[in-house]
Structure formats: C-alpha cells, structure tokens
Scaffold this motif. Structure first.
Motif, short mmCIF file in Angstrom:
data_model
loop_
_atom_site.label_atom_id
_atom_site.label_comp_id
_atom_site.label_asym_id
_atom_site.label_seq_id
_atom_site.Cartn_x
_atom_site.Cartn_y
_atom_site.Cartn_z
N ALA A 94 0.77 -1.17 -0.09
CA ALA A 94 0.07 0.00 -0.04
C ALA A 94 0.83 1.24 -0.02
CB ALA A 94 -0.92 0.06 1.33
N LEU A 95 2.09 1.33 0.75
CA LEU A 95 2.75 2.64 0.73
C LEU A 95 3.59 2.70 -0.51
CD1 LEU A 95 3.93 2.15 4.65
CD2 LEU A 95 2.14 3.60 3.76
N THR A 96 4.11 1.56 -0.96
CA THR A 96 5.01 1.67 -2.10
C THR A 96 4.05 2.25 -3.30
OG1 THR A 96 6.17 -0.26 -1.37
CG2 THR A 96 6.19 0.55 -4.06
N ALA A 97 2.78 1.64 -3.41
CA ALA A 97 1.88 2.37 -4.34
C ALA A 97 1.32 3.74 -4.15
CB ALA A 97 0.71 1.36 -4.51
N GLU A 98 1.33 4.30 -2.80
CA GLU A 98 0.77 5.57 -2.70
C GLU A 98 2.06 6.45 -3.04
OE1 GLU A 98 -1.80 6.64 -2.24
OE2 GLU A 98 -1.43 8.61 -1.30
N ARG A 99 3.22 5.87 -2.76
CA ARG A 99 4.28 6.90 -2.69
C ARG A 99 4.74 7.05 -4.30
NH1 ARG A 99 6.85 4.33 1.94
NH2 ARG A 99 7.25 5.95 3.66
N ARG A 104 4.32 11.25 -8.78
CA ARG A 104 4.12 11.66 -10.09
C ARG A 104 3.07 13.00 -10.16
NH1 ARG A 104 2.76 6.02 -10.74
NH2 ARG A 104 0.98 6.26 -10.07
N GLN A 105 2.79 13.41 -8.72
CA GLN A 105 1.87 14.72 -8.63
C GLN A 105 2.86 15.72 -8.33
OE1 GLN A 105 -1.34 14.10 -6.17
NE2 GLN A 105 -1.88 12.05 -6.80
N ASP A 106 2.58 16.79 -9.12
CA ASP A 106 3.52 18.04 -8.69
C ASP A 106 2.55 19.06 -7.88
OD1 ASP A 106 5.23 20.59 -10.69
OD2 ASP A 106 5.56 20.10 -8.48
N SER A 107 2.50 18.76 -6.65
CA SER A 107 1.74 19.80 -5.78
C SER A 107 2.18 19.76 -4.30
CB SER A 107 -0.01 19.17 -6.00
OG SER A 107 0.01 18.11 -5.36
N ASP A 108 1.45 20.65 -3.58
CA ASP A 108 2.05 21.04 -2.39
C ASP A 108 1.20 19.89 -1.40
OD1 ASP A 108 3.42 22.98 -2.84
OD2 ASP A 108 1.78 24.46 -2.01
N ASP A 109 -0.06 19.29 -1.97
CA ASP A 109 -0.63 18.17 -1.19
C ASP A 109 -0.02 17.02 -1.44
OD1 ASP A 109 -3.93 19.51 -2.03
OD2 ASP A 109 -2.58 20.12 -0.49
#
Length: 647
Positions: A94-99, A104-109
């Motif tokens: 789960a943590l690998t997939a989430e990381r 791939r996202q370029d955002s502060d969130d």
C-alpha cells in the motif's frame, strides 16, 4: 507497661536493592580512559561504556539482547510470523503504491502526503491505525490497505465461530441471513437455559438447523456454552489489550464484515449472556501466551501490538538515530517487557552519563566534539601512576626526594618518616615520640612510627622533555597504550609532587610536535611512515633553553631507528633505510643537547638489533643511557629514570 517491640533482620528480597549505589564514577572514567588511550574518541568510549554496562549494571547491549530474545520467543513459540508478515507485506504494498502515485503529482498536497507517510510509526499496528483517515491517491494502495482491515476483521471474528472467516469471505445476502438466523436462535436457547428451563429438545433442534457452524459438535447446551464462552472471553481479552482507537476500528470492521449492524447487536447480546452464564472465565485479562500452543487471533492481535512495542523499544536502546539520548528510553515500557531491574539499570546508565558531564569529566571542545576534561585526565594520571608506583619503589636508588628548597640546608622543621625518605633522623623528636608512646602503656622501646626526619631546604628543579614515537609501528605492535600511560604517569607525578619542574610532551612520527596531555591521550593511531627523532630533539632543545636554571632531562621512547629529518625549509624528508643526511642531522641535534649538559635516556621497545646498535652509539656519544624495558615495565623505567636525574 508498653510491650517491647521485637525486630528481625534478613536479606532484602523485594526487588532491586534500593540502597545499592547506581554506579562507580571512578571506575567509569577508568574504563572510558582505557578506551581513549587505545585510540577511541571520548564519545565512542562513552557509548562503549553505556553499551557494555558498569559493574553489576547491565549495559544497552545486554538489555537489547534480552529484548530481541523475548521477540524471538514470541514469534517462535506462538506462531506469529505468518499473519504478521502478511500484514507487513500488504502495508508495504500500500505504501509503495501510494508513494509512486504521489511522486507523479507536482503539488503541495502531494509533498504533504509524502511527509505523512515518512512520519508513520515503525510498527505495523501503529501505521495501520495512523492511516485510518488518510486520503489515498493510489487505488492500488487503498485496495491493499482495505485488505488489511478485511483480513484483521475476518480473522478476529473467527475467534467466536470456527469457519466464520470463510463464511464472511465473498459472503452473499443468503449467507448473511443464515448467520443472523443462527444468532437469533442461539440467543433464545441461552436465554432459556439461563432461566433454568430444560433445553434438551431445543438444543437438538438448534444443532440440526445450525450445527454446521459448530465443528466441535457439542452434545449438550452446557458444552455449547463452554465452547462459546471460551472464545468470547478470548475476544474480550483481545479488546482489553487494545487502545480506544483500535477498539473503535475493530468495531467498525465487525460491522463492515457482517454487512448488517443488527448482527453486531446480536453478538453483543451473545457476549453479555455468555459472561452471565460463565463468570469464571478470564474476561478481564489482556491476552496470555501459552508456550508452544498455536495462538488464537485475539492473542495474535495482542502479540502484533507487542512486537511493535518491542521494535520501538529496540530502536531506543540502539541509540542509532541522530540526537539519541538515554532519556529517550521509555522506562515504563522497558519495565513491562524486561522487569523492574531493567528499568533500574537503564535509569542508572542515564544518571551515569548525566553525572559524567555534571562532574566536569567530559566537556565540549571548541569544535563541538566531546573530550576528556583536565579533571578526568588527572584521574587517569592517578591510576597510571598508582599502577607503576610499586615497581618504582622497589628499584634501588630510585626513590623520590622530598627536599623542598634550593640551598640544601636544614629548615628547622621535622616530619614523620615515610618509606623512601633519605633525610637524616631528628633524634630528639624521635626519642620524645618513643617516650610519650611508652607512657601510654606501649612496652616497645622504639617503633618506626616514632621516627621523624629533618626537613631540608632543597629541591632540584628539572626541565623534562618526554619524546614519544607515534609512528605506525607503535600502534601495530601494541605499544600505543603503554606509551600513553607512561606519559600520563609522568605528567601526574610532576604536576602533583614536583610542581616546580616543567614537562614538555613531544610526539614524533614523520614530523614532531609539542602537544598537551589531552591531545596525546586522545591521539588516534594513523598509518604514518617515518621516525623523525631529529625534529623531536630539536623541540626538546628549545624547551630546555627556556629553563636555563633547571636540570635538563630528555627521555626518548621509540621502537625504530631514525628514518626522517627536517630539511632547511622545514619540510620532513623520509628515507628507509636511513640515509646519511638523516643520521647526520640527528647526531648534530644530539650534540647540541650535550652542550646543554642534558641527561639523555633512550627507552627502546622491541628487539630491533639496528635500533639497539644505533641508540647505544648515541648514548656513548652524549654520555646517556639506553634502557630496554618490556611493555609492562615501560612506565616504571621512565619514572625511575626521571627521579634519578632529579637527584
């Protein structure tokens, strides 16, 4: 009349001795000093002391060993590894997939999400709990996390009814209705039994309809109650071992697993009835391990949390993270896991570290590093000097003088005789002491305690240069620590008994350097080729010239012939075998020391015949001496030679 109280005394057996000293500070600094002399930094020496422990106090290594032994036994004896590994694999997935999704996202969130994942607890149970309200960005990560919740929920429900885990997997609406009907009939059966009704016929009907839920095949209502009460009590012990958040999470998982809140209500009703019918069961415990028996899922959940606590405590004891401190150790948890004595030992280690700093035995250098304080160096010097005192006292003609001035005339004062004194007796005071003692009833005519000697106004002042070889061969051949202990002992003797003398400590390898005692003690062995005796004698001569009114003494400790000298521009020149320029420069500097009437002694270590021949020629040239002590006798030889030259 008041009755007399009677008291009895026996050995204390109520746990750790409350009157036992927490540590021996003198032994601690000796242990740290020994490691520093061997080349460790003071910080490394302190950490090593805390790892090994002191006296009867166990160190961090022993506490950690017992901790991991407990962990191994927990896994081996109770068959925990399978479920634990499955949960960890799902969590890692789960943590690998989430990381990957966040990367791939370029955002502060996304960056904030990465920080959340990095701050998760190291134990699986704590991480699962922290992720309960996490906003998953990866569908695969969310699915793996939901599998963890589903896995734990189904297995924990399996405590109550054998086969429930399989019944809840891919359950249909008909399966859920069958479970609801079984629970309703079961509660009615147990209620009737609680009212003391005859339930024999009703029990038969119940088993005919729902017997496939009970592989144990109980034969009576009481046997059915016994089976269910044991499992229900185990489930309650599991709940007792969890935090309030975990209990709430498990309640939610139960509702999700059944898919019907009414089923959860029926289970609560069943638990209450079973506790009423079997109050002797362990309803208040928190999970007990039973040796080699396979654990139920309630105890496995308890063990999973316990393993997380052990891992967290192991990190605290390892002290391997930046800014680690013994104050970080959770003493309550340590006591729960390893007992009260472990708490006492860990607290004593923390107090020892704190006391070493507060007593001024360790201090911060200008660069922020930890170093031995002058107080600690004096303590090491006392130990080193004490170790060689007996050897020096046994050498003929090498006792220290107690004369106290430059003129050599009697001062008019007397003092009690002590071993090693060479001053004449003061006969009137000696006889008076004997008469006073005999008047007190002692029949002896004369005793050594009666003797007093004449104080004289003479003390020889000396300028001493101790030149010690720091080339790699000294480290390689085990001569490093004896050399440092010799310097410590000589420094302690001069600074406490002959304060008018001036000692210079000079190290020489590829080049020579005048150093302070702390620098020499903390000096680490390095691979340095070259024995620059020429430079060392040059520095020794400069020290002697600063004290023209003192007796000049040069003591050289080496294990190799000179192989380096200083060029006119100040750079060191190395050559092996020694070239004639090195020999010429060394002999020339020795001649200049001879012109100062310096007493020179060479202490040669090892059995190098070239070194023995070379130093013998040097000694003949300057009227000095050559001494070839073994390593254990090096300190005694140097100190005795110093005392001989002072006279």
């Amino acid at each position: 009349m008041t009755a007399r109280r009677r008291y009895s005394y026996r050995a204390y057996d109520g746990g750790p001795d409350p009157l036992a000293p927490p540590f021996d500070l003198r032994e601690a600094i000796d242990r740290i000093g020994a490691d520093v002399l061997d080349g460790s930094s003071p910080r490394q020496a302190l950490q090593e002391l805390l790892r090994r422990g002191l006296g009867e106090r166990r160190g961090l290594d022993e506490l950690t060993r017992q901790l991991w032994q407990r962990r191994r036994e927990l896994q081996r004896n109770n068959r925990l590894d399978g479920t634990l590994q499955q949960v960890r694999e799902l969590l890692d997935r789960a943590l690998t997939a989430e990381r990957k999704a966040l990367a791939r996202q370029d955002s502060d969130d996304a960056r904030f999400g990465e920080l959340q994942l990095d701050a998760l607890p190291t134990d699986a149970a704590g991480a699962v709990r922290e992720l309960e309200n996490y906003d998953w960005q990866s569908p695969d990560g969310r699915a793996a996390y939901e599998q963890i919740r589903d896995l734990l929920g189904r297995e924990m429900l399996d405590q109550r009814f054998a086969g429930m885990k399989q019944a809840l997997e891919n359950a249909t609406s008909q399966d859920v209705q069958a479970i609801r009907d079984m629970l309703a009939d079961l509660n009615e059966l147990l209620s009737a039994h609680a009212r003391l009704e005859d339930t024999t016929e009703r029990f038969g009907e119940f088993m005919n309809r729902h017997g496939h839920f009970f592989p144990e095949q109980p034969r009576t209502t009481d046997e059915l109650i016994d089976v269910l009460a044991a499992r229900s009590a185990a489930a309650q012990r599991m709940m007792n071992s969890l935090s309030a958040d975990q209990r709430a999470e498990l309640a939610a998982l139960t509702e999700q697993a059944f898919g019907d809140p009414r089923l959860a209500q029926s289970l609560a009703q069943l638990d209450a009835m079973l506790q009423q019918l079997r109050p002797g069961q362990d309803w208040d415990g928190s999970g007990r391990f039973r040796g080699d028996n396979p654990m139920g899922m309630g105890e496995a959940t308890r063990a999973l949390e316990e393993l997380g606590r052990l891992e967290s405590l192991g990190e605290q004891l390892a002290q391997g993270y930046p800014g680690a401190s013994l104050d970080d150790i959770d003493l309550d948890l340590l006591q729960d896991v390893l007992g009260e004595q472990a708490r006492v030992d860990a607290r004593a280690l923390a107090e020892l570290e704190r006391e070493l700093r507060e007593q001024g035995l360790l201090e911060r250098a200008a660069d922020g590093s930890l170093q031995l304080s002058p107080k600690a160096l004096r303590r090491l010097g006392q130990t080193a000097l004490r170790d060689i005192a007996d050897q020096v006292a046994g050498r003929s003609g090498e006792r220290e003088t107690r004369r106290s001035g430059p003129a050599g005339e009697a001062s008019g004062a007397t003092r009690p005789w002590a071993f090693g004194d060479t001053e004449p007796w003061h006969v009137p005071r000696t006889l008076l002491n004997a008469q006073v003692r005999r008047a007190g009833g002692d029949p002896r005519v004369l005793d050594v305690t009666d003797v007093e000697v004449v104080e004289t106004e003479r003390r020889a002042r000396a300028a001493v240069a101790l030149c010690v070889d720091t080339s790699w061969s000294m480290v390689q051949e085990g001569r490093w620590v004896p050399m440092k202990r010799t310097a410590l002992a000589l420094h302690q003797l001069i600074s406490t008994r002959f304060r008018g003398d001036d000692l210079a400590l000079i190290t020489f390898g590829r080049h020579a350097e005048k150093v302070e005692l702390g620098q020499l003690v903390g000096l680490e062995g390095a691979y340095v080729q070259g024995t620059n005796l020429h430079h060392a004698l040059l520095l020794a001569g400069a020290h002697l010239r600063r004290h023209p009114d003192a007796t000049p003494v040069v003591l050289v400790v080496t294990d190799g012939e000179p192989t380096a000298h200083l060029e006119p521009d100040g750079s060191p020149h190395f050559s092996y075998p020694p070239d004639p320029e090195t020999v010429h420069a060394t002999v020339g500097e020795l001649d200049r020391l001879t012109g100062l009437r310096a007493a020179v002694t060479f202490f040669i270590l090892g059995d190098d015949p070239r070194l023995a021949l070379f130093t013998d020629k040097l000694a003949r040239r300057c009227g000095g001496r050559v001494v070839a002590p073994d390593l254990d006798g090096l300190g005694a030889s140097v100190v005795a030679d110093y005392l001989r030259h002072r006279r």
